[in-house]
Design an enzyme around this catalytic site. Structure first.
Site, PDB file in Angstrom:
ATOM      1  N   SER A 259      19.768  42.275  57.456  1.00 20.41           N
ATOM      2  CA  SER A 259      19.183  43.582  57.766  1.00 20.41           C
ATOM      3  C   SER A 259      18.098  43.343  58.806  1.00 20.41           C
ATOM      4  O   SER A 259      17.164  42.583  58.561  1.00 20.41           O
ATOM      5  CB  SER A 259      18.550  44.186  56.518  1.00 20.41           C
ATOM      6  OG  SER A 259      19.511  44.255  55.496  1.00 20.41           O
TER       7      SER A 259
ATOM      8  N   CYS B 216      16.718  48.575  49.186  1.00 18.63           N
ATOM      9  CA  CYS B 216      17.326  47.436  49.868  1.00 18.63           C
ATOM     10  C   CYS B 216      17.118  46.164  49.067  1.00 18.63           C
ATOM     11  O   CYS B 216      16.068  45.937  48.486  1.00 18.63           O
ATOM     12  CB  CYS B 216      16.735  47.278  51.265  1.00 18.63           C
ATOM     13  SG  CYS B 216      17.446  45.876  52.145  1.00 18.63           S
TER      14      CYS B 216
ATOM     15  N   ASP C 267      20.931  49.712  51.073  1.00 16.20           N
ATOM     16  CA  ASP C 267      21.346  48.601  51.927  1.00 16.20           C
ATOM     17  C   ASP C 267      21.246  47.392  51.004  1.00 16.20           C
ATOM     18  O   ASP C 267      20.198  46.776  50.907  1.00 16.20           O
ATOM     19  CB  ASP C 267      20.373  48.482  53.104  1.00 16.20           C
ATOM     20  CG  ASP C 267      20.759  47.379  54.072  1.00 16.20           C
ATOM     21  OD1 ASP C 267      21.956  47.053  54.160  1.00 16.20           O
ATOM     22  OD2 ASP C 267      19.851  46.842  54.744  1.00 16.20           O
TER      23      ASP C 267
ATOM     24  N   TRP D  77      23.011  43.902  48.809  1.00 14.23           N
ATOM     25  CA  TRP D  77      24.007  42.827  48.907  1.00 14.23           C
ATOM     26  C   TRP D  77      23.952  41.942  47.692  1.00 14.23           C
ATOM     27  O   TRP D  77      23.042  42.048  46.893  1.00 14.23           O
ATOM     28  CB  TRP D  77      23.763  42.012  50.189  1.00 14.23           C
ATOM     29  CG  TRP D  77      22.394  41.409  50.272  1.00 14.23           C
ATOM     30  CD1 TRP D  77      21.975  40.224  49.701  1.00 14.23           C
ATOM     31  CD2 TRP D  77      21.250  41.928  50.972  1.00 14.23           C
ATOM     32  NE1 TRP D  77      20.669  39.981  50.009  1.00 14.23           N
ATOM     33  CE2 TRP D  77      20.184  41.007  50.770  1.00 14.23           C
ATOM     34  CE3 TRP D  77      21.030  43.071  51.734  1.00 14.23           C
ATOM     35  CZ2 TRP D  77      18.910  41.193  51.314  1.00 14.23           C
ATOM     36  CZ3 TRP D  77      19.763  43.246  52.258  1.00 14.23           C
ATOM     37  CH2 TRP D  77      18.716  42.322  52.055  1.00 14.23           C
TER      38      TRP D  77
HETATM   39  P1  FAD Z   1      26.479  30.999  51.377  1.00 16.31           P
HETATM   40  O1  FAD Z   1      26.900  29.633  51.693  1.00 16.31           O
HETATM   41  O2  FAD Z   1      27.265  32.109  51.939  1.00 16.31           O
HETATM   42  O3  FAD Z   1      26.366  31.161  49.796  1.00 16.31           O
HETATM   43  C1  FAD Z   1      26.019  32.426  49.260  1.00 16.31           C
HETATM   44  C2  FAD Z   1      26.321  32.458  47.767  1.00 16.31           C
HETATM   45  O4  FAD Z   1      27.716  32.279  47.539  1.00 16.31           O
HETATM   46  C3  FAD Z   1      25.662  31.350  46.974  1.00 16.31           C
HETATM   47  O5  FAD Z   1      24.383  31.707  46.568  1.00 16.31           O
HETATM   48  C4  FAD Z   1      26.583  31.214  45.797  1.00 16.31           C
HETATM   49  O6  FAD Z   1      26.300  32.183  44.831  1.00 16.31           O
HETATM   50  C5  FAD Z   1      27.930  31.507  46.394  1.00 16.31           C
HETATM   51  N1  FAD Z   1      28.601  30.254  46.767  1.00 16.31           N
HETATM   52  C6  FAD Z   1      28.776  29.742  48.004  1.00 16.31           C
HETATM   53  N2  FAD Z   1      29.449  28.585  47.955  1.00 16.31           N
HETATM   54  C7  FAD Z   1      29.716  28.350  46.656  1.00 16.31           C
HETATM   55  C8  FAD Z   1      30.408  27.320  45.953  1.00 16.31           C
HETATM   56  N3  FAD Z   1      30.956  26.288  46.587  1.00 16.31           N
HETATM   57  N4  FAD Z   1      30.505  27.427  44.621  1.00 16.31           N
HETATM   58  C9  FAD Z   1      29.975  28.474  43.955  1.00 16.31           C
HETATM   59  N5  FAD Z   1      29.305  29.474  44.561  1.00 16.31           N
HETATM   60  C10 FAD Z   1      29.182  29.415  45.897  1.00 16.31           C
HETATM   61  N6  FAD Z   1      19.855  37.925  53.233  1.00 16.31           N
HETATM   62  C11 FAD Z   1      18.563  37.743  53.602  1.00 16.31           C
HETATM   63  O7  FAD Z   1      17.967  36.707  53.295  1.00 16.31           O
HETATM   64  N7  FAD Z   1      17.892  38.697  54.327  1.00 16.31           N
HETATM   65  C12 FAD Z   1      18.479  39.861  54.700  1.00 16.31           C
HETATM   66  O8  FAD Z   1      17.859  40.687  55.345  1.00 16.31           O
HETATM   67  C13 FAD Z   1      19.851  40.075  54.312  1.00 16.31           C
HETATM   68  N8  FAD Z   1      20.484  41.217  54.638  1.00 16.31           N
HETATM   69  C14 FAD Z   1      21.784  41.392  54.277  1.00 16.31           C
HETATM   70  C15 FAD Z   1      22.442  42.581  54.625  1.00 16.31           C
HETATM   71  C16 FAD Z   1      23.758  42.776  54.292  1.00 16.31           C
HETATM   72  C17 FAD Z   1      24.444  44.043  54.676  1.00 16.31           C
HETATM   73  C18 FAD Z   1      24.449  41.764  53.580  1.00 16.31           C
HETATM   74  C19 FAD Z   1      25.889  41.949  53.205  1.00 16.31           C
HETATM   75  C20 FAD Z   1      23.819  40.609  53.220  1.00 16.31           C
HETATM   76  C21 FAD Z   1      22.476  40.392  53.562  1.00 16.31           C
HETATM   77  N9  FAD Z   1      21.831  39.212  53.226  1.00 16.31           N
HETATM   78  C22 FAD Z   1      20.518  39.049  53.585  1.00 16.31           C
HETATM   79  C23 FAD Z   1      22.539  38.099  52.571  1.00 16.31           C
HETATM   80  C24 FAD Z   1      23.097  37.154  53.654  1.00 16.31           C
HETATM   81  O9  FAD Z   1      24.122  37.806  54.379  1.00 16.31           O
HETATM   82  C25 FAD Z   1      23.698  35.868  53.100  1.00 16.31           C
HETATM   83  O10 FAD Z   1      24.608  36.183  52.091  1.00 16.31           O
HETATM   84  C26 FAD Z   1      22.684  34.921  52.537  1.00 16.31           C
HETATM   85  O11 FAD Z   1      21.722  34.619  53.520  1.00 16.31           O
HETATM   86  C27 FAD Z   1      23.327  33.612  52.088  1.00 16.31           C
HETATM   87  O12 FAD Z   1      24.054  33.063  53.145  1.00 16.31           O
HETATM   88  P2  FAD Z   1      24.381  31.508  53.232  1.00 16.31           P
HETATM   89  O13 FAD Z   1      25.462  31.316  54.236  1.00 16.31           O
HETATM   90  O14 FAD Z   1      23.149  30.718  53.389  1.00 16.31           O
HETATM   91  O15 FAD Z   1      24.946  31.197  51.771  1.00 16.31           O
END
Ligand code: FAD
Length: 690
Positions: A450, A643, A688, A690
């Site tokens: 966001s 949010c 908003d 997630w």
């Molecule tokens: P990822 O690698 O994608 O992991 C995310 C989660 O998936 C983990 O915590 C776990 O629960 C699960 N996971 C992944 N791999 C495994 C595995 N091997 N085994 C089991 N479980 C697993 N985030 C913010 O910090 N700030 C924002 O403003 C924000 N805004 C958003 C707005 C929208 C519309 C949406 C959809 C999401 C938003 N997010 C925000 C969340 C963000 O998009 C990400 O999901 C978040 O930062 C995590 O991403 P990542 O790639 O680091 O983690």
């Protein structure tokens, strides 16, 4: 090089095909480069392709179309898996199809011996995914009409549906429910149950697996299909391209499409074509050792990208170097990591999910979710290729037994390499045809954030506020680390010349393919959202955003402060924030003070600290405490914005608001809930989450 039988089969098919191409000039609909795929066409535009689905299936000899409406790749992945299973178990001639690639006014002409699947994710507030908007509007439209005007129009259509949703949202699985309703109304016949997977309960994969068995049985009965012993057949052929190296000009080493490869990335920048944006500033905004929250400023002035306050920015991540190494190692591909390969769909309707020729290293680093949770069905597929009998037995058991799978795999957040290493005791899984990984792993997805700035204040600079995902998992030596946020953390460390201070520091190819991201760039695109301030600034607003949920509200408050500075009359601006401790994770503390100077008493920010006192306080409690005021604001038509955490917070806020309305107005709770519902429907209540 060692090739197993399967690879040789695949290779021969490709060689034959290539020969056929050169002799007959046309095969698989290929007209130019036999290895070219859709990435040659930039921006996902598919020039010259038919939008006529009937023509397409007839040309390709298919009898089962699996359409998907996908936002994050899961629905697309399920569609591919259904296609594969339909073919290998029941001999169906399946094809996977992107809903946005076809027209639907001739669905009524689909021959009776065909079947259509709809695998549909619901997005946000009950919306269709971007690629399903046109289809959805068509099929649920008041005046839907088809080319032949039979009655009922779809009387001969057989279909199967599965929906992907999240029960924490108000409109749970509304996409699949509405499409199913519309199809039934048009006279079509559903086979099996309309399946629904629930991401909110974390049971998506299991819901899918449990739904598909009875569905297949019903479909087999209806279409007179006979089940056979499923044999793995690769969908993609991998050919080593001798004579090419990763330095060769035409080799993709992580570039997302042809324009990027040729160095002239042009807009429009979108979900198919990221802008390589400079990060102009990055910093840590928590004040605590074991948790990180990043604030970043991304410059979009060199592009034609634009945003509006409340929109989302998508970050295209790169997998961590360590994970890429583990992945290639366990597959026995370390030595071949830079070998150039072309990947060709052996099946005319399958799409290679990344551009080639490329290298194994680039595929693992830039294109596949090698760290994501593993599908149990995929584990069962891999059993056949295990390095020894005991690993095979273990993989088979994991594939069959959901509780065992949870105990051994999900609980530890293992990714694929972690699982294969554990099951096989470190032996290489070099018997698995590489096609299986392309089929079994999702393509690497951009992550959304966001936007935490106001476009009225900084139109060409986008702020991001992201908490770095890192969890200690009991029984596991290293912490689980999220893909995109740890990549962003590494970018920030590089930008600020910090050594990587984390004990489990991951290494990234920060400079990107051919050093194109050097000078700290990150690939991004912008997604427009409906999360918007009222156009009249004098309207009061109530914002509820604990933790990173405050991100868009930083932008909202920035914007209202500017409006106040510009002399406009700004209504009450109430922001409920929550964090653990004032001294640790109270984000943007000094900025709020500044906004207060501009907005005066119009701006108030009640804060819930969950770990600063004897009692845990959350935003919901603060809302309750201010019941009277909230109700008065609502009566003045205040806009409510929520949010952050969808699973608990957003839902509880909804409940508390209804309670407040009920108590303050002395009306029954059911009536108050109805009022909240109507607020949502009229956009007076926006989420908003997630
Ligand atoms: P990822 O690698 O994608 O992991 C995310 C989660 O998936 C983990 O915590 C776990 O629960 C699960 N996971 C992944 N791999 C495994 C595995 N091997 N085994 C089991 N479980 C697993 N985030 C913010 O910090 N700030 C924002 O403003 C924000 N805004 C958003 C707005 C929208 C519309 C949406 C959809 C999401 C938003 N997010 C925000 C969340 C963000 O998009 C990400 O999901 C978040 O930062 C995590 O991403 P990542 O790639 O680091 O983690």
């Amino acid at each position: 090089t060692q090739l197993d039988t399967l690879d040789i089969v695949v290779l021969s098919v490709i060689l034959l095909a290539t020969a056929a191409y050169f002799t007959k000039g046309k095969l698989w609909g290929v007209t130019k480069d036999p290895y070219a795929n859709s990435f040659a066409n930039t921006n996902g535009l598919k020039a010259g392709k038919t939008r006529n689905i009937i023509e397409k299936i007839e040309e390709a000899g298919k009898n089962c179309i699996i359409f998907y409406g996908s936002q994050t790749g899961t629905a697309e992945d399920y569609a591919s898996r259904l296609a594969k299973e339909g073919k290998s178990r029941f001999g169906l001639e399946t094809m996977v199809a992107d809903l946005e690639d076809y027209d639907y006014d001739n669905l009524d002409q689909l021959p009776e011996d065909k079947v259509v699947f709809f695998v549909l994710a619901t997005y946000g507030e009950g919306e269709p995914t971007d690629n399903a908007v046109d289809f959805y509007e068509f099929i649920t439209g008041e005046d839907v009409s088809f080319s032949e005007s039979a009655d009922p129009p779809l009387g001969t259509l057989k279909y199967v549906t599965f929906g992907l949703g999240n029960n924490t949202y108000e409109h749970y699985n509304s996409m699949v429910r509405n499409v199913d309703k519309a199809l039934t109304k048009l006279g079509a016949h559903r086979i099996g149950d309309a399946g629904e997977g629930d991401d909110g309960a974390g049971t998506m994969e299991e819901d899918f697996l449990a739904w598909k068995e009875p569905m297949w049985a019903a479909l087999a009965k209806k279409m007179g299909l006979e089940e056979r012993e499923a044999q793995y057949e690769p969908i993609f052929g991998i050919v080593e391209r001798e004579g090419l190296t990763k330095e060769s000009q035409e080799v993709y080493v992580g570039e997302p499409n042809k324009m990027h490869l040729e160095g002239a990335a042009r807009g429009p920048f979108n979900a198919h074509n990221p802008y390589i944006a400079p990060i102009v500033e990055s910093k840590e905004i928590f004040n605590v050792k074991d948790r990180n929250c990043l604030h970043m400023e991304v410059d979009i002035s060199g592009s034609n990208l634009s945003y509006q306050t409340g929109d989302h920015i998508a970050i295209w991540p790169t997998n961590a170097g360590r994970e890429v190494d583990y992945f290639l190692d366990i597959l026995g591909l370390t030595e071949k990591r830079d070998t150039v390969v072309s990947v060709k769909a052996l099946e005319p309707t399958a799409k290679v999910p990344f551009p080639t020729p490329t290298t194994f290293d680039a595929i693992a680093r830039y294109h596949m979710e090698i760290c994501a949770p593993i599908s149990r069905q995929f584990v069962a597929t891999l059993a056949a290729f295990a390095p020894d009998e005991s690993s095979k037995a273990e993989m088979t058991k994991l594939g069959q037994d959901k509780d065992y799978f949870h105990e051994k795999v999900s609980k530890y957040h293992y990714n694929l390499a972690g699982l294969l290493r554990t099951v096989g005791g470190g032996q290489r899984w070099s018997n698995v045809p590489f096609s299986a990984f392309i089929e079994g792993l999702t393509k690497l997805q951009p992550r959304y954030y966001s936007i935490s700035s106001s476009s009225a204040v900084q139109p060409k600079k986008i702020s991001i506020t992201a908490v770095v995902e890192s969890q200690l998992i009991p029984g596991r030596a290293d912490p689980f680390q999220g893909v995109a946020t740890n990549y962003l953390l590494a970018l920030k460390q590089k930008q600020n010349g910090e050594p990587n201070p984390k004990p489990y520091g991951l290494t990234y190819e920060i400079c990107g393919p051919r050093n194109k991201y050097d000078g700290i760039h990150v690939p991004v695109h912008v997604r427009h959202s409906n999360f918007k301030l009222p156009s009249d600034p004098s309207k009061p607003i109530i914002m509820i955003g604990p933790g990173t949920g405050v991100a868009p509200f930083r932008g909202f408050v920035q914007e209202r402060a500017k409006q106040a500075e510009d002399g406009e009359s700004v209504g009450k601006t109430l922001l409920f924030f929550g964090c653990r401790k004032r001294s640790e994770d109270f984000m943007y503390e000094s900025e709020w003070e500044e906004r207060k100077r501009a907005l005066g008493d119009a701006f108030e920010m009640p804060i819930a600290f969950s770990r600063d006192g004897p009692k845990k306080v959350y935003v919901q409690h603060l809302l309750k405490e201010r019941s009277k005021e909230i109700n008065e604001l609502l009566e003045k038509k205040a806009y409510v914005y929520v949010c952050g955490d969808a699973a608990n917070m957003a839902r509880e806020v909804n409940t508390v608001l209804a309670q407040i309305i009920s108590e303050q107005r002395g009306i029954p709770e059911a009536k108050a809930e109805e009022i909240v519902k109507n607020m949502r429907a009229s956009n007076q209540y926006q989420e908003d989450v997630w």
